[in-house]
Design a protein around this motif. Structure first.
Motif, PDB file in Angstrom:
ATOM      1  N   UNK A   2       0.837  -1.197   0.000  1.00 51.84           N
ATOM      2  CA  UNK A   2       0.000   0.000   0.000  1.00 51.84           C
ATOM      3  C   UNK A   2       0.876   1.253   0.000  1.00 51.84           C
ATOM      4  N   UNK A   3       1.860   1.294   0.893  1.00 53.36           N
ATOM      5  CA  UNK A   3       2.654   2.512   1.084  1.00 53.36           C
ATOM      6  C   UNK A   3       3.498   2.882  -0.136  1.00 53.36           C
ATOM      7  N   UNK A   4       4.170   1.916  -0.736  1.00 54.00           N
ATOM      8  CA  UNK A   4       5.052   2.249  -1.851  1.00 54.00           C
ATOM      9  C   UNK A   4       4.278   2.696  -3.096  1.00 54.00           C
ATOM     10  N   UNK A   5       3.180   2.034  -3.448  1.00 57.25           N
ATOM     11  CA  UNK A   5       2.390   2.586  -4.560  1.00 57.25           C
ATOM     12  C   UNK A   5       1.798   3.961  -4.232  1.00 57.25           C
ATOM     13  N   UNK A   6       1.339   4.168  -2.987  1.00 54.20           N
ATOM     14  CA  UNK A   6       0.810   5.475  -2.597  1.00 54.20           C
ATOM     15  C   UNK A   6       1.865   6.556  -2.768  1.00 54.20           C
ATOM     16  N   UNK A   7       3.100   6.237  -2.411  1.00 53.81           N
ATOM     17  CA  UNK A   7       4.190   7.213  -2.499  1.00 53.81           C
ATOM     18  C   UNK A   7       4.433   7.684  -3.932  1.00 53.81           C
ATOM     19  N   UNK A   8       4.028   6.898  -4.921  1.00 49.66           N
ATOM     20  CA  UNK A   8       4.170   7.315  -6.315  1.00 49.66           C
ATOM     21  C   UNK A   8       3.192   8.430  -6.688  1.00 49.66           C
ATOM     22  N   UNK A   9       2.132   8.589  -5.900  1.00 49.66           N
ATOM     23  CA  UNK A   9       1.039   9.491  -6.281  1.00 49.66           C
ATOM     24  C   UNK A   9       0.985  10.783  -5.476  1.00 49.66           C
ATOM     25  N   UNK A  10       1.776  10.895  -4.423  1.00 52.68           N
ATOM     26  CA  UNK A  10       1.676  12.052  -3.531  1.00 52.68           C
ATOM     27  C   UNK A  10       3.030  12.736  -3.409  1.00 52.68           C
ATOM     28  N   UNK A  11       3.033  14.001  -2.960  1.00 53.88           N
ATOM     29  CA  UNK A  11       4.302  14.701  -2.767  1.00 53.88           C
ATOM     30  C   UNK A  11       5.152  14.050  -1.669  1.00 53.88           C
ATOM     31  N   UNK A  12       6.459  14.292  -1.715  1.00 61.18           N
ATOM     32  CA  UNK A  12       7.393  13.685  -0.763  1.00 61.18           C
ATOM     33  C   UNK A  12       7.067  14.033   0.680  1.00 61.18           C
ATOM     34  N   UNK A  13       6.481  15.203   0.927  1.00 60.63           N
ATOM     35  CA  UNK A  13       6.188  15.627   2.305  1.00 60.63           C
ATOM     36  C   UNK A  13       4.755  15.299   2.726  1.00 60.63           C
ATOM     37  N   UNK A  14       4.102  14.383   2.034  1.00 58.18           N
ATOM     38  CA  UNK A  14       2.699  14.057   2.262  1.00 58.18           C
ATOM     39  C   UNK A  14       2.459  13.568   3.691  1.00 58.18           C
ATOM     40  N   UNK A  15       1.377  14.058   4.284  1.00 56.58           N
ATOM     41  CA  UNK A  15       0.944  13.604   5.609  1.00 56.58           C
ATOM     42  C   UNK A  15      -0.478  13.072   5.507  1.00 56.58           C
ATOM     43  N   UNK A  16      -0.737  11.986   6.206  1.00 59.09           N
ATOM     44  CA  UNK A  16      -2.084  11.442   6.285  1.00 59.09           C
ATOM     45  C   UNK A  16      -2.938  12.361   7.136  1.00 59.09           C
ATOM     46  N   UNK A  17      -4.247  12.213   7.055  1.00 56.53           N
ATOM     47  CA  UNK A  17      -5.168  13.074   7.792  1.00 56.53           C
ATOM     48  C   UNK A  17      -4.964  12.980   9.300  1.00 56.53           C
ATOM     49  N   UNK A  18      -4.430  11.866   9.778  1.00 61.45           N
ATOM     50  CA  UNK A  18      -4.190  11.729  11.217  1.00 61.45           C
ATOM     51  C   UNK A  18      -2.832  12.289  11.638  1.00 61.45           C
ATOM     52  N   UNK A  19      -2.114  12.916  10.691  1.00 63.59           N
ATOM     53  CA  UNK A  19      -0.856  13.583  11.003  1.00 63.59           C
ATOM     54  C   UNK A  19       0.389  12.759  10.733  1.00 63.59           C
ATOM     55  N   UNK A  20       0.259  11.474  10.505  1.00 63.14           N
ATOM     56  CA  UNK A  20       1.441  10.661  10.232  1.00 63.14           C
ATOM     57  C   UNK A  20       2.014  11.026   8.863  1.00 63.14           C
ATOM     58  N   UNK A  21       3.321  11.139   8.801  1.00 68.74           N
ATOM     59  CA  UNK A  21       4.008  11.459   7.548  1.00 68.74           C
ATOM     60  C   UNK A  21       4.310  10.176   6.785  1.00 68.74           C
ATOM     61  N   UNK A  22       4.004  10.191   5.490  1.00 71.47           N
ATOM     62  CA  UNK A  22       4.238   9.011   4.667  1.00 71.47           C
ATOM     63  C   UNK A  22       5.715   8.630   4.676  1.00 71.47           C
ATOM     64  N   UNK A  23       6.615   9.600   4.637  1.00 75.15           N
ATOM     65  CA  UNK A  23       8.045   9.294   4.631  1.00 75.15           C
ATOM     66  C   UNK A  23       8.443   8.498   5.875  1.00 75.15           C
ATOM     67  N   UNK A  24       7.892   8.841   7.016  1.00 75.56           N
ATOM     68  CA  UNK A  24       8.201   8.110   8.248  1.00 75.56           C
ATOM     69  C   UNK A  24       7.620   6.698   8.202  1.00 75.56           C
ATOM     70  N   UNK A  25       6.423   6.558   7.643  1.00 71.86           N
ATOM     71  CA  UNK A  25       5.826   5.230   7.525  1.00 71.86           C
ATOM     72  C   UNK A  25       6.662   4.343   6.600  1.00 71.86           C
ATOM     73  N   UNK A  26       7.174   4.923   5.527  1.00 67.78           N
ATOM     74  CA  UNK A  26       8.009   4.169   4.598  1.00 67.78           C
ATOM     75  C   UNK A  26       9.304   3.712   5.265  1.00 67.78           C
ATOM     76  N   UNK A  27       9.888   4.569   6.116  1.00 63.98           N
ATOM     77  CA  UNK A  27      11.114   4.197   6.824  1.00 63.98           C
ATOM     78  C   UNK A  27      10.890   2.989   7.724  1.00 63.98           C
TER      79      UNK A  27
END
Length: 159
Positions: free
Chosen positions: A124-149
């Motif tokens: 889920x995370x890696x395909x999502x990362x293709x569609x959003x900006x690098x600094x993308x945050x989910x509505x609950x405040x979690x940053x996608x970059x941190x989730x990917x790490x």
């Protein structure tokens, strides 16, 4: 003004890549939705042993539907492609999940957004990362970059 929603797609039965292509066409043609982007397709191992590998992707949709209307539309597409709900983690022709719905956090019996467990699912995370900006945050405040790490690219193969 439409809402941007992100939809997880998965299939491990009946020509999974074709199932995803048909689902994307159906999403684009569904009333009140417009396909705004699609990640690449990824192969991933099933969460349960003994099942065929999945093909996964994420789609960005612009929609005028409410979250529950969108969920109903997704389930109608799944049913139209032969989805049979026999067991929670069983093989399936098509699985469509609302991952994100604009800036909304939703926690009702039928729908949890951001999608529960998405933080632990590289498919889920890696395909999502293709569609959003690098600094993308989910509505609950979690940053996608941190989730990917915290969720390594393990068991995935970009198709």
């Amino acid at each position: 003004m439409p809402t941007r929603a992100y939809i997880g797609l998965g299939s491990n039965l009946a020509d999974p890549a074709e199932q995803l292509r048909c689902a994307l066409e159906a999403l684009d043609q569904a009333e009140g939705t417009r396909l705004a982007g699609v990640s690449g397709f990824y192969a991933s191992d099933s969460l349960l042993p003994g099942q065929p590998r999945y093909t996964n992707a994420v789609a960005a949709l612009d929609t005028s539907l409410t979250p529950l209307q969108l969920l109903d539309a997704l389930q109608a597409i799944e049913n139209g492609q032969g989805r049979v709900r026999q067991e929670r983690w069983g093989p399936r022709t098509l699985d469509l999940d609302v991952l994100l719905f604009g800036e909304q956090v939703i926690d009702i019996p039928r729908l949890k957004v951001p999608h529960y467990h998405m933080q632990a699912r590289p498919f889920v995370l890696y395909p999502l990362a293709e569609l959003v900006p690098a600094d993308f945050a989910l509505a609950d405040g979690r940053r996608l970059a941190a989730l990917l790490e915290d969720c390594p690219f393990v068991g995935l193969e970009r198709l």
